[in-house]
Design an enzyme around this catalytic site. Structure first.
Site, mmCIF file in Angstrom:
data_model
loop_
_atom_site.group_PDB
_atom_site.id
_atom_site.type_symbol
_atom_site.label_atom_id
_atom_site.label_comp_id
_atom_site.label_asym_id
_atom_site.label_seq_id
_atom_site.Cartn_x
_atom_site.Cartn_y
_atom_site.Cartn_z
ATOM 1 N N ASP A 45 0.847 -1.190 0.000
ATOM 2 C CA ASP A 45 0.000 0.000 0.000
ATOM 3 C C ASP A 45 0.886 1.245 0.000
ATOM 4 O O ASP A 45 1.597 1.515 0.966
ATOM 5 C CB ASP A 45 -0.898 0.003 1.244
ATOM 6 C CG ASP A 45 -1.865 1.177 1.250
ATOM 7 O OD1 ASP A 45 -2.982 1.016 0.744
ATOM 8 O OD2 ASP A 45 -1.483 2.255 1.744
ATOM 9 N N TYR A 50 3.229 9.871 -0.709
ATOM 10 C CA TYR A 50 4.301 9.301 0.124
ATOM 11 C C TYR A 50 5.681 9.531 -0.508
ATOM 12 O O TYR A 50 6.696 9.405 0.175
ATOM 13 C CB TYR A 50 4.107 7.797 0.375
ATOM 14 C CG TYR A 50 2.819 7.397 1.067
ATOM 15 C CD1 TYR A 50 1.981 8.339 1.667
ATOM 16 C CD2 TYR A 50 2.432 6.052 1.135
ATOM 17 C CE1 TYR A 50 0.808 7.969 2.281
ATOM 18 C CE2 TYR A 50 1.247 5.674 1.755
ATOM 19 C CZ TYR A 50 0.442 6.631 2.321
ATOM 20 O OH TYR A 50 -0.732 6.247 2.937
ATOM 21 N N LYS A 75 -2.651 5.896 -4.532
ATOM 22 C CA LYS A 75 -3.767 6.816 -4.242
ATOM 23 C C LYS A 75 -3.594 8.148 -4.956
ATOM 24 O O LYS A 75 -2.477 8.637 -5.114
ATOM 25 C CB LYS A 75 -3.864 7.053 -2.724
ATOM 26 C CG LYS A 75 -3.812 5.769 -1.904
ATOM 27 C CD LYS A 75 -3.993 5.990 -0.417
ATOM 28 C CE LYS A 75 -3.662 4.715 0.362
ATOM 29 N NZ LYS A 75 -2.255 4.642 0.805
ATOM 30 N N HIS A 108 -7.700 9.592 -2.150
ATOM 31 C CA HIS A 108 -7.006 9.522 -0.854
ATOM 32 C C HIS A 108 -7.808 10.146 0.304
ATOM 33 O O HIS A 108 -7.853 9.605 1.403
ATOM 34 C CB HIS A 108 -5.635 10.205 -0.996
ATOM 35 C CG HIS A 108 -4.616 9.764 -0.001
ATOM 36 N ND1 HIS A 108 -3.272 9.653 -0.291
ATOM 37 C CD2 HIS A 108 -4.727 9.405 1.291
ATOM 38 C CE1 HIS A 108 -2.623 9.250 0.777
ATOM 39 N NE2 HIS A 108 -3.481 9.099 1.769
HETATM 40 P P1 NAD Z 1 0.620 1.690 12.004
HETATM 41 O O1 NAD Z 1 -0.468 1.604 12.986
HETATM 42 O O2 NAD Z 1 0.902 0.576 11.064
HETATM 43 O O3 NAD Z 1 1.887 2.078 12.866
HETATM 44 C C1 NAD Z 1 3.163 2.043 12.365
HETATM 45 C C2 NAD Z 1 4.124 2.142 13.543
HETATM 46 O O4 NAD Z 1 3.860 1.074 14.443
HETATM 47 C C3 NAD Z 1 5.550 1.936 13.054
HETATM 48 O O5 NAD Z 1 6.158 3.183 12.788
HETATM 49 C C4 NAD Z 1 6.196 1.228 14.206
HETATM 50 O O6 NAD Z 1 6.745 2.177 15.075
HETATM 51 C C5 NAD Z 1 5.068 0.548 14.921
HETATM 52 N N1 NAD Z 1 5.096 -0.922 14.722
HETATM 53 C C6 NAD Z 1 4.905 -1.600 13.568
HETATM 54 N N2 NAD Z 1 4.971 -2.920 13.786
HETATM 55 C C7 NAD Z 1 5.206 -3.081 15.106
HETATM 56 C C8 NAD Z 1 5.373 -4.203 15.932
HETATM 57 N N3 NAD Z 1 5.310 -5.454 15.461
HETATM 58 N N4 NAD Z 1 5.619 -4.007 17.249
HETATM 59 C C9 NAD Z 1 5.680 -2.758 17.749
HETATM 60 N N5 NAD Z 1 5.515 -1.648 17.019
HETATM 61 C C10 NAD Z 1 5.279 -1.797 15.700
HETATM 62 O O7 NAD Z 1 0.378 3.061 11.204
HETATM 63 P P2 NAD Z 1 0.534 3.574 9.725
HETATM 64 O O8 NAD Z 1 1.877 3.319 9.148
HETATM 65 O O9 NAD Z 1 0.071 4.978 9.761
HETATM 66 O O10 NAD Z 1 -0.563 2.727 8.946
HETATM 67 C C11 NAD Z 1 -0.272 1.605 8.106
HETATM 68 C C12 NAD Z 1 -0.399 1.983 6.649
HETATM 69 O O11 NAD Z 1 -1.672 2.581 6.394
HETATM 70 C C13 NAD Z 1 0.580 3.066 6.186
HETATM 71 O O12 NAD Z 1 1.895 2.615 6.048
HETATM 72 C C14 NAD Z 1 -0.083 3.499 4.895
HETATM 73 O O13 NAD Z 1 0.162 2.551 3.870
HETATM 74 C C15 NAD Z 1 -1.553 3.488 5.309
HETATM 75 N N6 NAD Z 1 -2.038 4.835 5.720
HETATM 76 C C16 NAD Z 1 -3.023 5.410 4.993
HETATM 77 C C17 NAD Z 1 -3.517 6.650 5.339
HETATM 78 C C18 NAD Z 1 -4.612 7.255 4.525
HETATM 79 O O14 NAD Z 1 -4.929 8.442 4.708
HETATM 80 N N7 NAD Z 1 -5.230 6.521 3.628
HETATM 81 C C19 NAD Z 1 -3.010 7.352 6.449
HETATM 82 C C20 NAD Z 1 -1.996 6.737 7.195
HETATM 83 C C21 NAD Z 1 -1.521 5.480 6.836
#
Ligand code: NAD
Length: 278
Positions: A45, A50, A75, A108
């Site tokens: 994704d 990004y 997106k 998005h």
């Molecule tokens: P997430 O909840 O996946 O959090 C990511 C953070 O969690 C990492 O930086 C890391 O510090 C921690 N983490 C990951 N795996 C872990 C583990 N096993 N143990 C402990 N900590 C851990 O948040 P995200 O990255 O914001 O969301 C996932 C994906 O969603 C993004 O990478 C992106 O592709 C998407 N996204 C979309 C939007 C949108 O507006 N559509 C906004 C934000 C994110």
């Protein structure tokens, strides 16, 4: 390892777990995505905003994995909803990704103050018709936004990607989507680490009971509720951990205890409200 697939309302299917690359620095993206693909992730994704689609594309090209085994989402950014901009935007994304088509293309954010999300989604219908994306959907849409795109275009998005984690479950949006055949994807599935989710007894206890980490328990909670997830990390051991969530099942009581974490005190939202992004 087999990652389960969910069917979308257009007859295609999507791996229920993937790898999201929000905030993965462009220079690190090829390495991180290559590592993910090597571990067995097949769903990536990304988004134009990004700034790392080239890295995703480089990893895909280097992987040797056949195109039909991969599921790639990108997106449309907020300033490109108008006129024929969506077509120019997807062409740029495809060029950077080195692909002829993506599997899923999303609006998005609805940017409601500009009132152009229905037009943007109508353009995505054309892009799907032109073979530039297999499926189309939206992101950060609330119920009124979903209602309008369905009513005014006659096409139901295949997915809605929204902020969703135990303290912020957006039950009204998920229920409406379930009723209309829209799959929900969770962004921030781990709450982006912005509140003490992992130390919360409902999560910590479930993790201990199954001898898994709290992150794995939370991801399992999403999966058992039929939500699509793509947690982000740039660390190989966490990429591996986040993929290793198919060998245990939370009990109904454990799921219910995590369900009960929303509401937390105040809002559990960690990102922007869709009405405020324009
Ligand atoms: P997430 O909840 O996946 O959090 C990511 C953070 O969690 C990492 O930086 C890391 O510090 C921690 N983490 C990951 N795996 C872990 C583990 N096993 N143990 C402990 N900590 C851990 O948040 P995200 O990255 O914001 O969301 C996932 C994906 O969603 C993004 O990478 C992106 O592709 C998407 N996204 C979309 C939007 C949108 O507006 N559509 C906004 C934000 C994110």
């Amino acid at each position: 390892m087999t990652i389960p697939a969910l069917e979308l309302n257009d007859g295609t299917s999507i791996p229920q777990l993937g790898y999201g690359v929000f905030k993965v620095p462009p220079a690190e993206t090829e390495r991180a995505v290559s590592e993910a693909l090597e571990l067995g992730y097949r769903h990536i994704d990304t988004a134009a905003i990004y700034g790392n689609e080239e890295g995703v594309g480089a990893a895909i090209a280097a992987s040797g994995i056949s195109r039909d085994e991969l599921f790639i989402t990108t997106k449309l950014w907020n300033d490109r909803h108008h006129d024929e901009e969506p077509r120019a935007a997807i062409a740029e994304s495809l060029e950077k990704l080195g692909l002829e088509k993506v599997d899923l293309y999303l609006v998005h954010w609805p940017t409601p103050a500009k009132d152009d999300y229905v037009h943007a989604f109508a353009k995505l219908i054309e892009l799907r018709g032109a073979g530039l994306t297999r499926s189309i959907g939206v992101s950060n849409f609330l119920v009124p936004h979903l209602e309008r795109v369905v009513d005014e275009t006659g096409v139901t998005p295949a997915v809605n990607q929204i902020e969703l984690h135990p303290a912020y479950q957006q039950r009204d949006v998920v229920a409406w989507s379930d009723d209309h055949g829209i799959r929900t994807e969770a962004w921030g599935p781990l709450g982006q680490g912005k509140y003490d989710l992992f130390g919360t007894p409902a999560v910590a206890d479930a993790a201990a009971a199954h001898d898994v980490t709290p992150a794995q328990a939370v991801l399992r909670w999403h999966l058992q509720k039929g939500i699509i997830v793509f947690p982000k990390s740039v660390r190989a051991e966490r990429l591996r951990e986040n993929l290793d969530v198919f060998g245990f099942t939370l009990t109904d009581d454990e799921v219910a205890a995590i369900d009960a974490l929303d509401p937390l005190d105040g809002s559990g939202r960690v990102g922007s409200h869709p009405d405020e992004v324009n």
